[in-house]
Design a protein around this motif. Structure first.
Motif, PDB file in Angstrom:
ATOM      1  N   SER A 350       0.848  -1.193   0.000  1.00  0.00           N
ATOM      2  CA  SER A 350       0.000   0.000   0.000  1.00  0.00           C
ATOM      3  C   SER A 350       0.881   1.239   0.000  1.00  0.00           C
ATOM      4  O   SER A 350       2.074   1.167   0.275  1.00  0.00           O
ATOM      5  N   LEU A 351       0.277   2.377  -0.309  1.00  0.00           N
ATOM      6  CA  LEU A 351       1.015   3.641  -0.265  1.00  0.00           C
ATOM      7  C   LEU A 351       1.430   3.928   1.172  1.00  0.00           C
ATOM      8  O   LEU A 351       0.700   3.613   2.111  1.00  0.00           O
ATOM      9  N   CYS A 352       2.591   4.534   1.360  1.00  0.00           N
ATOM     10  CA  CYS A 352       3.045   4.897   2.700  1.00  0.00           C
ATOM     11  C   CYS A 352       2.020   5.845   3.343  1.00  0.00           C
ATOM     12  O   CYS A 352       1.386   6.633   2.652  1.00  0.00           O
ATOM     13  N   THR A 353       1.916   5.757   4.660  1.00  0.00           N
ATOM     14  CA  THR A 353       1.040   6.694   5.360  1.00  0.00           C
ATOM     15  C   THR A 353       1.553   8.119   5.126  1.00  0.00           C
ATOM     16  O   THR A 353       2.734   8.394   5.322  1.00  0.00           O
ATOM     17  N   GLY A 354       0.656   8.979   4.679  1.00  0.00           N
ATOM     18  CA  GLY A 354       1.062  10.373   4.430  1.00  0.00           C
ATOM     19  C   GLY A 354       1.606  10.607   3.034  1.00  0.00           C
ATOM     20  O   GLY A 354       2.051  11.723   2.716  1.00  0.00           O
ATOM     21  N   CYS A 355       1.575   9.574   2.192  1.00  0.00           N
ATOM     22  CA  CYS A 355       2.078   9.713   0.816  1.00  0.00           C
ATOM     23  C   CYS A 355       1.287  10.786   0.057  1.00  0.00           C
ATOM     24  O   CYS A 355       0.063  10.830   0.135  1.00  0.00           O
ATOM     25  N   PRO A 356       1.967  11.638  -0.692  1.00  0.00           N
ATOM     26  CA  PRO A 356       1.255  12.670  -1.460  1.00  0.00           C
ATOM     27  C   PRO A 356       0.228  12.089  -2.429  1.00  0.00           C
ATOM     28  O   PRO A 356      -0.810  12.711  -2.676  1.00  0.00           O
ATOM     29  N   HIS A 357       0.503  10.906  -2.969  1.00  0.00           N
ATOM     30  CA  HIS A 357      -0.435  10.328  -3.940  1.00  0.00           C
ATOM     31  C   HIS A 357      -1.811  10.111  -3.312  1.00  0.00           C
ATOM     32  O   HIS A 357      -2.829  10.236  -3.986  1.00  0.00           O
ATOM     33  N   THR A 358      -1.850   9.749  -2.048  1.00  0.00           N
ATOM     34  CA  THR A 358      -3.135   9.512  -1.388  1.00  0.00           C
ATOM     35  C   THR A 358      -3.990  10.768  -1.471  1.00  0.00           C
ATOM     36  O   THR A 358      -5.172  10.716  -1.823  1.00  0.00           O
ATOM     37  N   GLY A 381       4.205   2.958 -11.218  1.00  0.00           N
ATOM     38  CA  GLY A 381       4.942   3.593 -10.131  1.00  0.00           C
ATOM     39  C   GLY A 381       4.228   3.301  -8.830  1.00  0.00           C
ATOM     40  O   GLY A 381       3.283   2.510  -8.815  1.00  0.00           O
ATOM     41  N   CYS A 382       4.642   3.939  -7.749  1.00  0.00           N
ATOM     42  CA  CYS A 382       3.935   3.736  -6.482  1.00  0.00           C
ATOM     43  C   CYS A 382       2.441   3.993  -6.648  1.00  0.00           C
ATOM     44  O   CYS A 382       1.611   3.305  -6.077  1.00  0.00           O
ATOM     45  N   TYR A 383       2.130   5.024  -7.445  1.00  0.00           N
ATOM     46  CA  TYR A 383       0.722   5.423  -7.578  1.00  0.00           C
ATOM     47  C   TYR A 383      -0.137   4.345  -8.210  1.00  0.00           C
ATOM     48  O   TYR A 383      -1.360   4.423  -8.146  1.00  0.00           O
ATOM     49  N   ASP A 451       3.807  14.604  -9.235  1.00  0.00           N
ATOM     50  CA  ASP A 451       5.233  14.929  -9.172  1.00  0.00           C
ATOM     51  C   ASP A 451       5.712  14.795  -7.729  1.00  0.00           C
ATOM     52  O   ASP A 451       5.578  15.703  -6.921  1.00  0.00           O
ATOM     53  N   ASN A 452       6.280  13.622  -7.441  1.00  0.00           N
ATOM     54  CA  ASN A 452       6.788  13.401  -6.079  1.00  0.00           C
ATOM     55  C   ASN A 452       8.307  13.568  -6.041  1.00  0.00           C
ATOM     56  O   ASN A 452       8.955  13.175  -5.094  1.00  0.00           O
ATOM     57  N   SER A 453       8.872  14.076  -7.117  1.00  0.00           N
ATOM     58  CA  SER A 453      10.293  14.462  -7.203  1.00  0.00           C
ATOM     59  C   SER A 453      11.275  13.300  -7.302  1.00  0.00           C
ATOM     60  O   SER A 453      12.476  13.495  -7.230  1.00  0.00           O
ATOM     61  N   ALA A 518       6.792  16.151  -2.416  1.00  0.00           N
ATOM     62  CA  ALA A 518       7.857  15.140  -2.455  1.00  0.00           C
ATOM     63  C   ALA A 518       7.450  13.852  -1.747  1.00  0.00           C
ATOM     64  O   ALA A 518       6.718  13.855  -0.755  1.00  0.00           O
ATOM     65  N   CYS A 519       7.951  12.764  -2.286  1.00  0.00           N
ATOM     66  CA  CYS A 519       7.808  11.428  -1.691  1.00  0.00           C
ATOM     67  C   CYS A 519       8.451  11.426  -0.297  1.00  0.00           C
ATOM     68  O   CYS A 519       9.537  11.968  -0.101  1.00  0.00           O
ATOM     69  N   LEU A 520       7.756  10.798   0.652  1.00  0.00           N
ATOM     70  CA  LEU A 520       8.271  10.803   2.031  1.00  0.00           C
ATOM     71  C   LEU A 520       9.569  10.008   2.153  1.00  0.00           C
ATOM     72  O   LEU A 520      10.463  10.365   2.908  1.00  0.00           O
ATOM     73  N   GLU A 521       9.637   8.932   1.398  1.00  0.00           N
ATOM     74  CA  GLU A 521      10.860   8.114   1.421  1.00  0.00           C
ATOM     75  C   GLU A 521      12.052   8.922   0.901  1.00  0.00           C
ATOM     76  O   GLU A 521      13.145   8.847   1.432  1.00  0.00           O
ATOM     77  N   ALA A 522      11.800   9.686  -0.156  1.00  0.00           N
ATOM     78  CA  ALA A 522      12.881  10.490  -0.739  1.00  0.00           C
ATOM     79  C   ALA A 522      13.337  11.542   0.266  1.00  0.00           C
ATOM     80  O   ALA A 522      14.531  11.821   0.389  1.00  0.00           O
TER      81      ALA A 522
ATOM     82  N   GLN B  43       7.579  -4.163  -0.814  1.00  0.00           N
ATOM     83  CA  GLN B  43       8.222  -3.479   0.302  1.00  0.00           C
ATOM     84  C   GLN B  43       7.359  -2.367   0.872  1.00  0.00           C
ATOM     85  O   GLN B  43       7.590  -1.911   1.976  1.00  0.00           O
ATOM     86  N   ARG B  44       6.352  -1.930   0.114  1.00  0.00           N
ATOM     87  CA  ARG B  44       5.452  -0.882   0.616  1.00  0.00           C
ATOM     88  C   ARG B  44       4.365  -1.473   1.496  1.00  0.00           C
ATOM     89  O   ARG B  44       3.223  -1.596   1.073  1.00  0.00           O
ATOM     90  N   GLY B  45       4.722  -1.908   2.708  1.00  0.00           N
ATOM     91  CA  GLY B  45       3.722  -2.360   3.665  1.00  0.00           C
ATOM     92  C   GLY B  45       3.082  -3.697   3.340  1.00  0.00           C
ATOM     93  O   GLY B  45       2.102  -4.081   3.970  1.00  0.00           O
TER      94      GLY B  45
END
Ligand code: SF4
Lengths: 529, 255
Positions: A350-358, A381-383, A451-453, A518-522, B43-45
C-alpha cells in the motif's frame, strides 16, 4: 581469496567493473535496479566510470552503444519490459555490431513479482541473433561478465546476460579476481558504413550478422557453461538457475543424463547427442518454454517424450521453484510441519502513510464523483497502488507512459472525461511524446502528473523531469499556460484541489494538473523537500 | 550442517536487516550461504519474506523447499501462517506477538496466538514491549533475532558483531539500542524456552515474560519460575493479572 556478499545484480555490476567497464546505463526497474546502483556506488568511490541514470531504456541503450562505438566497454541494464522500450536500438545494434564490448543485462521477472508480464528475454537474444549467457548463481553472475565482454569484442555483437528475479535478488558469497582489468582506451570506430544503416549498408551488415552465426554456435557448443553428462535413459535439460532446483532435489548418485544450458544459441549438437541417448526428456527452464518448444518442434520427436511446461509436468506460467521441479521429477513431496493455511488475510502493498499520492487521488475521486463510473488511465509507479482499496482511483496500467496515449485514444473515440494519471519520472520516460501529440492535436484530455520528485517505487532514484524542469517540458508542448495547473496534495488543500480538478475537467481541451509534493521516502533518504 | 530459515514480516519491519546480520555472521564463520529477498512493490507495507540458508556444504536452491525450513523467524505473528508449511516436521517457530495491523481483516490476536501455541518448538516474544524497553520500537527485528539466536548455529558474538556493523553509520546510540534489543531478545527467548521446557504452557510463558521487566529477564531464573508456576498456580495467576513490571529475580522472594 576475497569473498564478498553480493546480490546477483550486484555481482553482475562488480563483474562488469572488474572486466574493465567504462560506463553503466539504465533506467530503474525491479528486479534490475541494483545492477546499476552497485556500479554507481563504486563509481562514486573510485571514479572513472560513467554512471548516471538515463531517461528511459532506449536512451540508456543508445548511450551504451555510443560508448561501445568509442571503443570502451559499456553495460546497459534494465528489466525485461524495459527491453521492449529499447528494442529498436537493441535489434539494430546487432546489425551495426559493436566496437568496445557491449553487454545488456536484462532481469526477467517470472511470476511477476513486480511487473506486468513475465516475458522471456532469451527470445530477444535469439531474435537479434546475439549470444545470451544465463548465470545459475551469483558467482557466475560475476564470472560471466568477463566472458560476455570478451565475446562481445571477439564477435562484434552485443551480448545479453539474462537474469531472473530469483538470482537478481538473492545474495551469496562471490570470489573476485585479484586485479581488475584496465579499461579500454578511447578508440572510436570510424567504419562509417557499419554504423549507417541505410538499406544498402544494412543489407551488408545483416549479412555479416548471419555469417557470424556458425561461430556463435561453435562457441555455445564448446562453452564450459553447457555441460553434457550421459548416464541413464531419462534426460533432463536444466537451463540457468533451474539447475539449482534440480540439484536440490536429486541424490548425488542419480542416474539421469543431464545437459546444463547457460550459453545460447542452443548448442544443437549437444542437444542432439542427449536426445539420441534418452527415451524421455524433461526440460526445466524459468520463463517461457523456449528450449522445450524448440526441441519439440511443431510435430514432436519420434522416439523421445519431451516433458515440461507445455505438457503439464510444470505449470505453463509462473516462477519455477524447487517444489515444482521436485514434482516434475516424480519425487514425493517432503513431510512438512503443517499444511498450507488456506484462508489467511492477504497483506497487499500500500502507499506509505502520508504519501502525497493519497491526497491527490482522494481529490481526484471526489472531483470525478459527478461522473458515472469514470475511467482514469494510469501508469507504473507507487501510484499504481491507488488501483487497490481503499482508493480504487485508477483503472489501467499497461506500459510506461501508456496512460496519456490511451486517454487520448479514448478521447478520440468520444469518451469524456479522458483522464490520465502519471508520475514525474514515468512522464520523462514515456509520457512526453504522447502529451506533445495530444496537445498538438488539441485532444480534450486531462493529464495529472503526480510529481513526487523521485522514482519512488524502485528506491527513490533521481527523476529527470520534476519541479521546474517538468513545468517547462509541459509548457514546451504548446499547452495553453492557463491550463497547466499546479496543486499541492495535502489534506488541508483538499477542497481547493478538488475545485481545480473540477475546473479542468470542464475545460474542453488538453489540460495538465501537476500535483507536486515530495515522496516521504525520498525526503527521508536524500533530505529533499 | 545446514540451516534454513524463512524470515517473515511486513515491508518496513527490517527483515533485510536480520538477513544482513545472519549473512555476514555466516560469511565470517566460513560457511556457504544463499539468501533470497524481496525488493520492489511488496516493500510498501506488504507481506515480505526472505529465504536464508547457510551450510558447511554447497547450497543449491536460493529458495527453501517445502518441508526443509528449520525455522520460521517472524517479526509479526500473522505472517507465520503464510509460511508454516515450509517447516520441517520438527521445525521452529520464533515470532513476535506484536501485531502489525494495516489491513481491515486482521484476525483476532488471541485466535492467532492459540494457533501459534500448537507448535512444540516455539518461542513467542512481545517484540514491541522488549524493543521499547531497549529504547526504540524500530528495533523489534533485532529483538526477534536475539530471541531466535539460541536456536541457530551461530554464536552470540558472531551475530552481535554485525548488529554493530549494520548500524554503525547511524551512530553509537543506534548501535547501542540495537545491541540491547538483541541481547534482551536473546534473554527473553532463552527464558521463554526455559519455562516452556519445564512444563509452563506457551501462552502462560508468554504472559509471564510480558509481566517482567524485559531488562531484568535472565534465563537462569526460568527454573525457579517454572517450579513456582507448578507449585503456586493461583499465585501465578494473581501475578499475571496485576500490573507494574516485576524484576525477573523476584522469583526467589516469591518462592
Ligand atoms: S515511497 Fe514515496 S511515493 Fe511511494 S508510497 Fe511511499 S511516500 Fe508515496
Amino acid at each position: 581469496m576475497q569473498r564478498q556478499l553480493l546480490l546477483g545484480d550486484e555481482a553482475v555490476g562488480l563483474g562488469a567493473v572488474h572486466a574493465g567497464l567504462s560506463g553503466v546505463y539504465g533506467y530503474p526497474g525491479t528486479p534490475s535496479t541494483e545492477i546499476f546502483e552497485f556500479v554507481e556506488r563504486y563509481a562514486k568511490k573510485v571514479g572513472n566510470i560513467h554512471a548516471f541514470w538515463s531517461t528511459n531504456e532506449k536512451v540508456a541503450y543508445e548511450e551504451a552503444l555510443g560508448m561501445s562505438w568509442a571503443g570502451k566497454r559499456a553495460l546497459v541494464c534494465m528489466k525485461h519490459v524495459g527491453l521492449n522500450v529499447a528494442a529498436d536500438a537493441f535489434m539494430n545494434s546487432a546489425i551495426t555490431g559493436t566496437n568496445g564490448g557491449l553487454v545488456v543485462a536484462v532481469a526477467d521477472d517470472p511470476g511477476m513479482h513486480s511487473s506486468q508480464n513475465e516475458q522471456d528475454s532469451r527470445y530477444y537474444a535469439q531474435f537479434a541473433l546475439i549470444p545470451c549467457l544465463e548465470p545459475h548463481d551469483q558467482q557466475e553472475c560475476y564470472d560471466m561478465m568477463f566472458d560476455a565482454f570478451e565475446l562481445s569484442e571477439a564477435l562484434s555483437t552485443p551480448v545479453m546476460i539474462r537474469l531472473v528475479t530469483r538470482i537478481a535478488h538473492s545474495r551469496s558469497a562471490v570470489v573476485t579476481v585479484p586485479e581488475p582489468r584496465a579499461q579500454n582506451d578511447l578508440e572510436p570506430n570510424r567504419d562509417i558504413k557499419k554504423w549507417t544503416l541505410l538499406p544498402s549498408n544494412a543489407r551488408v551488415q545483416y549479412q555479416h550478422l548471419t555469417e557470424k552465426q556458425p561461430e556463435l554456435l561453435r562457441q555455445a557448443e564448446e562453452s564450459r557453461y553447457n555441460t553434457l553428462t550421459l548416464v541413464g535413459k531419462k534426460g533432463v535439460i536444466v537451463c540457468g538457475l533451474a539447475a539449482n532446483y534440480f540439484y536440490e532435489n536429486v541424490a548425488d548418485d542419480h542416474d539421469l543424463s543431464v545437459l546444463t544450458l547457460r550459453h545460447y544459441p542452443l548448442p544443437t549438437a549437444k542437444i542432439r547427442t542427449l536426445v539420441e541417448h534418452v527415451d524421455e526428456l524433461l526440460v526445466l527452464e524459468d520463463g517461457y518454454p523456449l528450449v522445450e518448444s524448440t526441441i519439440r518442434g511443431l510435430f514432436g520427436l519420434q522416439n523421445v517424450t519431451v516433458k515440461g511446461r507445455m505438457t503439464g509436468e510444470l505449470p505453463r506460467t509462473g516462477e519455477l521453484n524447487p517444489d515444482l521441479v521436485r514434482s516434475a521429477l516424480g519425487l514425493a513431496p517432503l513431510d512438512t510441519a503443517r499444511e498450507p493455511q488456506e484462508s489467511i488475510a492477504g497483506r497487499p502493498p500500500s502507499l506509505c502513510t502520508g504519501c502525497p499520492h493519497t491526497d491527490t487521488f482522494k481529490a481526484l475521486n471526489e472531483a470525478l464523483d459527478t461522473f458515472d463510473n469514470p475511467q482514469v488511465f494510469s501508469d507504473i509507479g507507487c501510484y499504481t497502488l491507488a488501483a487497490l482499496p481503499p482508493l480504487e482511483a485508477i483503472h489501467s496500467c499497461v506500459a510506461m507512459g501508456a496512460s496519456i496515449g490511451m486517454a487520448a485514444g479514448a478521447a478520440h473515440a468520444g469518451y469524456s472525461p479522458a483522464v490520465a494519471a502519471i508520475g514525474d519520472s514515468t512522464f520523462s520516460h514515456g509520457g512526453i511524446t504522447p502529451l506533445l501529440s495530444a496537445v498538438q492535436q488539441g485532444v480534450n484530455l486531462n493529464v495529472i502528473v503526480v510529481d513526487n520528485s523521485t522514482v519512488g517505487m524502485t528506491g527513490t532514484q533521481r527523476s529527470m523531469s520534476t519541479g521546474q524542469t517538468l513545468d517547462q517540458i509541459v509548457l514546451g508542448t504548446g499547452i495553453d499556460p492557463a491550463h497547466m495547473r499546479i496543486i499541492e496534495p495535502l489534506p488541508k488543500n483538499h477542497d481547493a484541489n478538488v475545485q481545480v480538478i473540477r475546473e479542468e475537467l470542464s475545460y474542453q481541451g488538453p489540460s495538465v494538473i501537476i500535483a507536486r509534493r515530495a515522496c516521504l521516502e525520498a525526503i527521508k533518504r536524500h533530505k529533499v523537500s | 550442517m545446514q540451516e534454513n530459515i524463512i524470515l517473515a514480516g511486513v515491508g518496513g519491519q527490517g527483515i533485510l536487516s536480520i538477513a544482513y546480520v545472519v549473512d555476514n555472521a555466516a560469511l565470517d564463520a566460513g560457511l556457504q550461504f544463499k539468501q533470497a529477498e524481496v525488493h520492489g512493490m511488496s516493500q510498501r507495507g506488504g507481506a515480505v519474506q526472505s529465504h536464508l540458508r547457510y551450510s558447511d556444504q554447497p547450497i543449491h536452491s536460493d529458495l527453501i523447499p517445502l518441508g526443509r525450513a528449520d525455522m520460521v523467524l517472524s517479526v509479526e505473528p500473522l505472517e507465520v501462517l503464510r509460511y508454516w508449511h515450509y517447516l520441517a516436521p520438527d521445525g521452529w517457530v520464533v515470532t513476535s506477538v506484536t501485531p502489525y495491523v494495516n489491513i481491515p481483516d486482521y484476525p483476532p490476536i488471541d485466535d492467532l496466538l492459540e494457533e501459534l501455541a500448537t507448535f512444540a518448538n516455539l518461542v513467542l516474544v512481545d517484540a514491541g514491549q522488549v524493543a521499547r524497553a531497549a529504547g526504540n520500537m524500530r528495533a523489534q527485528n533485532m529483538v526477534v533475532l536475539g530471541a531466535a539466536s539460541n536456536q541457530i548455529e551461530l554464536t552470540e558474538d558472531q551475530l552481535l558483531k554485525h548488529v554493530e556493523t549494520l548500524f554503525l553509520r547511524k551512530g553509537e546510540k543506534v548501535v547501542e539500542v540495537n545491541r540491547r534489543a538483541f541481547s534482551f531478545g536473546r534473554a527473553v527467548g532463552g527464558f521463554y524456552r526455559g519455562l516452556n521446557d519445564r512444563g509452563v504452557g506457551p501462552l502462560e510463558a508468554l504472559a509471564l515474560c510480558r509481566r517482567l521487566d524485559p531488562a531484568s529477564i535472565d534465563p537462569v531464573h526460568a527454573e525457579a519460575w517454572a517450579s513456582f508456576a507448578a507449585a503456586e498456580p493461583n499465585k501465578l495467576r494473581e501475578i499475571l493479572a496485576g500490573d507494574g513490571a516485576i524484576a525477573c529475580d523476584q522469583v526467589t522472594a516469591l518462592a
